[in-house]
Design a protein around this motif. Structure first.
Motif, PDB file in Angstrom:
ATOM      1  N   GLY A  70      52.811  42.946  36.514  1.00 45.89           N
ATOM      2  CA  GLY A  70      52.212  43.290  37.792  1.00 45.89           C
ATOM      3  C   GLY A  70      50.766  43.729  37.697  1.00 45.89           C
ATOM      4  O   GLY A  70      49.993  43.545  38.648  1.00 45.89           O
ATOM      5  N   LEU A  71      50.359  44.307  36.560  1.00 45.97           N
ATOM      6  CA  LEU A  71      49.011  44.855  36.417  1.00 45.97           C
ATOM      7  C   LEU A  71      48.012  43.862  35.836  1.00 45.97           C
ATOM      8  O   LEU A  71      46.806  44.120  35.863  1.00 45.97           O
ATOM      9  CB  LEU A  71      49.053  46.105  35.529  1.00 45.97           C
ATOM     10  N   VAL A 106      42.092  46.917  34.655  1.00 47.23           N
ATOM     11  CA  VAL A 106      42.039  46.439  36.031  1.00 47.23           C
ATOM     12  C   VAL A 106      41.821  44.926  35.996  1.00 47.23           C
ATOM     13  O   VAL A 106      41.472  44.372  34.947  1.00 47.23           O
ATOM     14  CB  VAL A 106      40.881  47.143  36.788  1.00 47.23           C
ATOM     15  N   THR A 107      42.043  44.273  37.106  1.00 43.14           N
ATOM     16  CA  THR A 107      41.696  42.859  37.208  1.00 43.14           C
ATOM     17  C   THR A 107      40.485  42.701  38.116  1.00 43.14           C
ATOM     18  O   THR A 107      40.281  43.479  39.048  1.00 43.14           O
ATOM     19  CB  THR A 107      42.864  42.016  37.760  1.00 43.14           C
ATOM     20  N   GLY A 108      39.668  41.694  37.824  1.00 43.59           N
ATOM     21  CA  GLY A 108      38.526  41.350  38.660  1.00 43.59           C
ATOM     22  C   GLY A 108      38.704  39.937  39.198  1.00 43.59           C
ATOM     23  O   GLY A 108      39.563  39.187  38.727  1.00 43.59           O
ATOM     24  N   THR A 109      37.883  39.589  40.178  1.00 47.04           N
ATOM     25  CA  THR A 109      37.983  38.273  40.808  1.00 47.04           C
ATOM     26  C   THR A 109      36.697  37.493  40.591  1.00 47.04           C
ATOM     27  O   THR A 109      35.595  38.027  40.796  1.00 47.04           O
ATOM     28  CB  THR A 109      38.244  38.408  42.322  1.00 47.04           C
ATOM     29  N   LEU A 126      34.445  43.526  41.155  1.00 48.57           N
ATOM     30  CA  LEU A 126      35.228  44.620  40.596  1.00 48.57           C
ATOM     31  C   LEU A 126      35.206  45.786  41.584  1.00 48.57           C
ATOM     32  O   LEU A 126      34.204  46.011  42.266  1.00 48.57           O
ATOM     33  CB  LEU A 126      34.638  45.047  39.246  1.00 48.57           C
ATOM     34  N   SER A 127      36.282  46.539  41.647  1.00 46.14           N
ATOM     35  CA  SER A 127      36.362  47.659  42.581  1.00 46.14           C
ATOM     36  C   SER A 127      35.385  48.763  42.178  1.00 46.14           C
ATOM     37  O   SER A 127      35.053  48.917  40.997  1.00 46.14           O
ATOM     38  CB  SER A 127      37.784  48.222  42.615  1.00 46.14           C
ATOM     39  N   VAL A 181      41.687  35.259  39.100  1.00 50.11           N
ATOM     40  CA  VAL A 181      41.763  36.671  38.714  1.00 50.11           C
ATOM     41  C   VAL A 181      41.649  36.765  37.198  1.00 50.11           C
ATOM     42  O   VAL A 181      42.212  35.943  36.462  1.00 50.11           O
ATOM     43  CB  VAL A 181      43.079  37.294  39.209  1.00 50.11           C
ATOM     44  N   LEU A 182      40.925  37.777  36.717  1.00 53.63           N
ATOM     45  CA  LEU A 182      40.647  37.942  35.294  1.00 53.63           C
ATOM     46  C   LEU A 182      41.026  39.347  34.840  1.00 53.63           C
ATOM     47  O   LEU A 182      40.852  40.319  35.582  1.00 53.63           O
ATOM     48  CB  LEU A 182      39.159  37.699  35.011  1.00 53.63           C
ATOM     49  N   ASN A 183      41.518  39.445  33.608  1.00 51.12           N
ATOM     50  CA  ASN A 183      41.859  40.744  33.030  1.00 51.12           C
ATOM     51  C   ASN A 183      40.593  41.429  32.505  1.00 51.12           C
ATOM     52  O   ASN A 183      39.809  40.810  31.777  1.00 51.12           O
ATOM     53  CB  ASN A 183      42.856  40.581  31.878  1.00 51.12           C
TER      54      ASN A 183
END
Length: 236
Positions: A70-71, A106-109, A126-127, A181-183
């Motif tokens: 999920g993460l 976190v994941t980024g887009t 990224l958030s 989506v990227l780790n």
């Protein structure tokens, strides 16, 4: 520990779901798994996974907990998916990238792709919670690859990395598309410095901190920028 230097691309050969767990069998580049043992660690798109079974010198299986699915991006893998892989670093190994734990933050887009001559530029969103740790010329790990941040816009919430042809050849980045989506694993020493500065400001300034933050925002800055002079030297 891993070095962030991707050693090849593996493909998902099979998936098996069980309650709270998913098993993957990965097919590696020839010889990648030679000498690999059950219980060894392999970085799979930046996620540290443990070998549960072996199939010759070119394949191995791994179990992934539901939380990790999920993460990270591992939950979206299907049969045939390609991922970056690296074996755990041995004592005395050359650290060509920077030390990675294999624990995704976190994941980024992927927001934008540009292709200037002999380069490949990825802009990744990224958030704000995690952009505070991203600085131009600093390290970051994306899908298990140690990369140097070229540009970062904290207010807009993105950073960029530039990839040379060799990096594209050795990884999956060349096939990524906008929206993927990227780790992301944040470089640990940078995170410690930034958090230390923020805690010190909060402790010393107390009620004055919001006023300082407002003043910095007017100038397009943030308190996170105050950590920059403290950061250890980074490779350009």
């Amino acid at each position: 520990m891993f070095t962030g230097i991707v050693q090849g691309v593996a493909h998902v050969e099979a998936l098996t779901d069980r309650p709270g767990l998913r098993s993957f069998r990965l097919r590696f580049p020839p010889g990648f798994a030679q000498g690999l043992e059950i219980g060894a660690s392999v970085s799979c798109d930046g996620v540290c996974l443990t070998v549960t079974s072996l199939d010759g010198d070119d394949a191995a299986s791994f179990d992934v907990m539901q939380q990790s699915l999920g993460l990270t991006t591992l939950g979206g893998l299907v049969q045939g998916s390609a991922i970056n892989v690296e074996r755990a670093a041995k004592d005395g190994a050359e650290i060509g990238g920077h030390p990675l734990s294999g624990h995704i933050d976190v994941t980024g887009t992927l927001r934008e792709i540009r292709r200037p001559e002999n380069n490949h530029v990825l802009r990744i969103g990224l958030s704000p919670r995690w952009m505070r740790y991203v600085f131009a010329k600093g390290y970051i790990a994306i899908n298990g690859a140690s990369l140097t941040v070229a540009e970062a816009d904290r207010q807009a919430g993105w950073f960029e990395v530039w990839l040379i042809p060799e990096t594209l050849r050795q990884t999956t980045f060349g096939s990524k598309q906008v929206g993927d989506v990227l780790n992301i694993e944040i470089e640990r020493s940078t995170q410690v410095f930034v958090d230390t500065v923020r805690d010190a400001l909060d402790e010393r300034l107390g009620p004055l901190l919001p006023a300082l933050e407002a003043l910095l925002r007017e100038r397009g800055l943030s308190t996170d920028e105050l950590a920059r002079p403290m950061l250890p030297p980074q490779r350009g």
